[in-house]
Structure formats: structure tokens, C-alpha cells
Write a protein that holds these residues in place. Structure first.
Motif, mmCIF file in Angstrom:
data_model
loop_
_atom_site.group_PDB
_atom_site.id
_atom_site.type_symbol
_atom_site.label_atom_id
_atom_site.label_comp_id
_atom_site.label_asym_id
_atom_site.label_seq_id
_atom_site.Cartn_x
_atom_site.Cartn_y
_atom_site.Cartn_z
ATOM 1 N N THR A 129 -29.545 -84.352 -11.547
ATOM 2 C CA THR A 129 -30.426 -85.296 -10.852
ATOM 3 C C THR A 129 -30.585 -84.918 -9.386
ATOM 4 O OG1 THR A 129 -28.632 -86.756 -10.176
ATOM 5 C CG2 THR A 129 -29.622 -87.194 -12.327
ATOM 6 N N LYS A 130 -31.689 -85.422 -8.841
ATOM 7 C CA LYS A 130 -31.986 -85.222 -7.434
ATOM 8 C C LYS A 130 -30.884 -85.859 -6.587
ATOM 9 C CE LYS A 130 -35.690 -86.937 -4.696
ATOM 10 N NZ LYS A 130 -37.081 -87.408 -4.675
ATOM 11 N N GLU A 131 -30.382 -87.020 -7.043
ATOM 12 C CA GLU A 131 -29.348 -87.724 -6.282
ATOM 13 C C GLU A 131 -28.109 -86.836 -6.129
ATOM 14 O OE1 GLU A 131 -31.155 -89.279 -8.746
ATOM 15 O OE2 GLU A 131 -32.339 -90.259 -7.167
ATOM 16 N N GLU A 132 -27.713 -86.208 -7.242
ATOM 17 C CA GLU A 132 -26.520 -85.353 -7.190
ATOM 18 C C GLU A 132 -26.741 -84.167 -6.264
ATOM 19 O OE1 GLU A 132 -24.387 -84.554 -11.169
ATOM 20 O OE2 GLU A 132 -26.306 -85.473 -11.717
ATOM 21 N N SER A 133 -27.913 -83.553 -6.367
ATOM 22 C CA SER A 133 -28.125 -82.365 -5.547
ATOM 23 C C SER A 133 -28.248 -82.762 -4.075
ATOM 24 C CB SER A 133 -29.305 -81.539 -6.064
ATOM 25 O OG SER A 133 -30.477 -81.802 -5.373
ATOM 26 N N ASN A 134 -28.867 -83.924 -3.796
ATOM 27 C CA ASN A 134 -28.938 -84.393 -2.414
ATOM 28 C C ASN A 134 -27.551 -84.695 -1.856
ATOM 29 O OD1 ASN A 134 -31.655 -84.154 -2.611
ATOM 30 N ND2 ASN A 134 -32.134 -86.310 -2.453
ATOM 31 N N LYS A 135 -26.700 -85.274 -2.718
ATOM 32 C CA LYS A 135 -25.355 -85.612 -2.287
ATOM 33 C C LYS A 135 -24.566 -84.324 -1.972
ATOM 34 C CE LYS A 135 -21.459 -88.099 -4.011
ATOM 35 N NZ LYS A 135 -20.876 -88.257 -5.335
ATOM 36 N N PHE A 136 -24.743 -83.342 -2.831
ATOM 37 C CA PHE A 136 -24.079 -82.052 -2.584
ATOM 38 C C PHE A 136 -24.509 -81.480 -1.237
ATOM 39 C CE2 PHE A 136 -24.468 -77.470 -2.411
ATOM 40 C CZ PHE A 136 -23.159 -77.071 -2.608
ATOM 41 N N MET A 137 -25.823 -81.473 -1.019
ATOM 42 C CA MET A 137 -26.339 -80.898 0.233
ATOM 43 C C MET A 137 -25.775 -81.630 1.437
ATOM 44 S SD MET A 137 -30.252 -79.728 0.353
ATOM 45 C CE MET A 137 -31.065 -80.751 -0.815
ATOM 46 N N LYS A 138 -25.790 -82.960 1.356
ATOM 47 C CA LYS A 138 -25.339 -83.741 2.508
ATOM 48 C C LYS A 138 -23.892 -83.391 2.855
ATOM 49 C CE LYS A 138 -25.690 -88.025 4.756
ATOM 50 N NZ LYS A 138 -25.971 -89.438 4.770
ATOM 51 N N ASP A 139 -23.070 -83.260 1.837
ATOM 52 C CA ASP A 139 -21.674 -82.932 2.078
ATOM 53 C C ASP A 139 -21.534 -81.481 2.549
ATOM 54 O OD1 ASP A 139 -18.745 -83.172 1.803
ATOM 55 O OD2 ASP A 139 -19.066 -81.727 0.179
ATOM 56 N N TYR A 140 -22.217 -80.578 1.844
ATOM 57 C CA TYR A 140 -22.036 -79.156 2.135
ATOM 58 C C TYR A 140 -22.458 -78.794 3.563
ATOM 59 C CZ TYR A 140 -21.622 -74.174 1.482
ATOM 60 O OH TYR A 140 -21.221 -72.877 1.614
ATOM 61 N N ILE A 141 -23.578 -79.353 3.994
ATOM 62 C CA ILE A 141 -24.120 -78.994 5.302
ATOM 63 C C ILE A 141 -23.164 -79.414 6.426
ATOM 64 C CG2 ILE A 141 -26.027 -79.496 6.894
ATOM 65 C CD1 ILE A 141 -27.769 -79.583 4.231
ATOM 66 N N MET A 142 -22.460 -80.512 6.213
ATOM 67 C CA MET A 142 -21.498 -80.955 7.228
ATOM 68 C C MET A 142 -20.134 -80.273 7.053
ATOM 69 S SD MET A 142 -23.172 -82.760 9.238
ATOM 70 C CE MET A 142 -24.004 -84.257 9.764
ATOM 71 N N ASN A 143 -19.759 -80.028 5.799
ATOM 72 C CA ASN A 143 -18.427 -79.445 5.527
ATOM 73 C C ASN A 143 -18.491 -78.302 4.526
ATOM 74 O OD1 ASN A 143 -16.940 -81.752 6.896
ATOM 75 N ND2 ASN A 143 -18.016 -82.846 5.262
ATOM 76 N N PRO A 144 -19.069 -77.177 4.929
ATOM 77 C CA PRO A 144 -19.178 -76.068 3.959
ATOM 78 C C PRO A 144 -17.819 -75.391 3.746
ATOM 79 C CG PRO A 144 -20.392 -75.599 6.013
ATOM 80 C CD PRO A 144 -19.602 -76.839 6.239
ATOM 81 N N THR A 145 -17.505 -75.098 2.496
ATOM 82 C CA THR A 145 -16.321 -74.280 2.208
ATOM 83 C C THR A 145 -16.703 -73.306 1.100
ATOM 84 O OG1 THR A 145 -15.432 -75.625 0.418
ATOM 85 C CG2 THR A 145 -14.730 -76.222 2.641
ATOM 86 N N LYS A 146 -15.957 -72.233 1.029
ATOM 87 C CA LYS A 146 -16.183 -71.222 -0.002
ATOM 88 C C LYS A 146 -16.050 -71.827 -1.391
ATOM 89 C CE LYS A 146 -14.916 -66.566 1.213
ATOM 90 N NZ LYS A 146 -13.742 -65.834 1.623
ATOM 91 N N GLU A 147 -15.078 -72.764 -1.527
ATOM 92 C CA GLU A 147 -14.806 -73.347 -2.841
ATOM 93 C C GLU A 147 -15.982 -74.184 -3.326
ATOM 94 O OE1 GLU A 147 -12.548 -73.428 -0.252
ATOM 95 O OE2 GLU A 147 -11.537 -71.707 -1.172
ATOM 96 N N LYS A 148 -16.611 -74.901 -2.376
ATOM 97 C CA LYS A 148 -17.706 -75.792 -2.768
ATOM 98 C C LYS A 148 -19.000 -75.024 -3.006
ATOM 99 C CE LYS A 148 -16.573 -79.282 0.383
ATOM 100 N NZ LYS A 148 -17.052 -79.981 1.560
ATOM 101 N N ALA A 149 -19.139 -73.892 -2.357
ATOM 102 C CA ALA A 149 -20.427 -73.206 -2.343
ATOM 103 C C ALA A 149 -20.955 -72.933 -3.742
ATOM 104 C CB ALA A 149 -20.299 -71.901 -1.571
ATOM 105 N N LEU A 150 -22.243 -73.199 -3.914
ATOM 106 C CA LEU A 150 -22.898 -72.839 -5.177
ATOM 107 C C LEU A 150 -23.499 -71.453 -5.041
ATOM 108 C CD1 LEU A 150 -24.877 -76.085 -5.960
ATOM 109 C CD2 LEU A 150 -22.845 -75.247 -7.133
ATOM 110 N N CYS A 151 -23.641 -71.030 -3.806
ATOM 111 C CA CYS A 151 -24.183 -69.717 -3.516
ATOM 112 C C CYS A 151 -23.345 -68.653 -4.212
ATOM 113 C CB CYS A 151 -24.087 -69.470 -2.021
ATOM 114 S SG CYS A 151 -25.645 -69.438 -1.209
#
Ligand code: HEC
Length: 124
Positions: free
Chosen positions: A67-89
Motif C-alpha cells: 500500500t501507499k501508506e506503507e511505502s510513505n511510512k517507510f520513506m518518512k522513517d528512512y529519510i530521517m533515519n537511514p541505515t544499511k539494514e533498513k535500506a531497500l536499495c
């Protein structure tokens, strides 16, 4: 009563449009420094990249979440707190570009909401 309702609808619409153009402006000034919008067209463009282009990232996000909600939530968290473990890249992307620096202090939560709303509209 009807008139008031119609006026309200109108105002909400205008407010939403405003949010979108704010989102684009914020994106252009805070994210586009590193992220180009479209995929590169040449080797030279490709070599000039300092971060993955948004088009590819958004495509990747869309296919990783239901869902868009999940992907938006991921982005919001990742952009403020990026880590290698979280990265989908893909790991090779991170090796090439390095981890994205946290945008804490660069964007506020409010601004980020607008940017994310803009991006998820822009790349459907
Ligand atoms: C200083 C350069 C820089 C800035 C500024 C920047 N990014 Fe990034 N971003 C990167 C790099 C490099 C990556 C790839 C490595 C990674 O995923 O951490 C990335 C990855 C991402 C990803 C994918 C994360 C994943 O792993 O799936 C998203 C989404 C993203 N950026 C959004 C944004 C948004 C929105 C902004 C503006 C608020 C922004 N970035 C600002 C450099 C930057």
C-alpha cells in the motif's frame, strides 16, 4: 447550507493543490540536489549521478510495499533515519553512492509529509 458546503469543498481542494506545489518546491530545493528525477539517458549522465534517480527509487518502493501508506511510512522513517539494514536499495547502489545522509535538520516532519505526498502523486 449547500453553498457553505460547496465553498468548503473548494477550499479543501485549493489547500491540497497548495500542498502539492509546496511539495514540489521542497523536493526541488531539498532532495533534487542529490536525486535527479528521471533515469539517466547517457553514460555521462549516469556517471554524474550522486544518488539513485527518483523514478527508479519510487518504482522500487511501489513494488516493495502493498500500500501507499506503507511505502510513505517507510520513506518518512528512512529519510530521517537511514541505515544499511533498513535500506531497500540494492547493496551495490549503497556501495556506489554511500548511505543517504539523514535529512534531520534539513527538512521538518511537516515538510517531509508534503514532499512524500508530492512524490507518491508524481510517480504512480
Ligand atoms: C546528500 C544527498 C542526498 C539528499 C539531499 C537526499 N538523498 Fe535520498 N538518497 C541518497 C543516496 C545516496 C541514496 C541511496 C542509498 C540509500 O538508500 O541510503 C538515497 C536513497 C533514497 C531513498 C531510497 C531508500 C531505500 O533504501 O529504498 C529515498 C526514498 C530517498 N533517498 C528519498 C529522498 C528524499 C525525499 C529526499 C529529500 C527530503 C532525499 N532523499 C534527499 C542521497 C540523498
Amino acid at each position: 447550507m449547500k453553498k457553505i458546503l460547496i465553498a468548503c469543498c473548494f477550499l479543501t481542494l485549493i489547500a491540497q493543490c497548495d500542498d502539492m506545489s509546496d511539495g514540489k518546491k521542497l523536493y526541488d530545493s531539498k532532495c533534487a540536489i542529490c536525486h535527479t528525477s528521471a533515469r539517466p539517458n547517457s553514460m555521462a549522465e549516469m556517471n554524474a549521478l550522486i544518488a539513485p534517480p527518483m523514478e527508479g527509487l519510487m518504482f522500487h518502493l511501489k513494488t516493495s510495499f502493498n500500500t501507499k501508506e506503507e511505502s510513505n511510512k517507510f520513506m518518512k522513517d528512512y529519510i530521517m533515519n537511514p541505515t544499511k539494514e533498513k535500506a531497500l536499495c540494492m547493496p551495490q547502489k549503497i556501495q556506489k553512492f554511500g548511505l543517504m545522509p539523514s535529512q534531520k535538520g534539513v527538512v521538518t516532519e511537516d515538510e517531509l509529509d508534503k514532499i512524500i505526498a508530492y512524490l507518491s502523486e508524481q510517480y504512480k
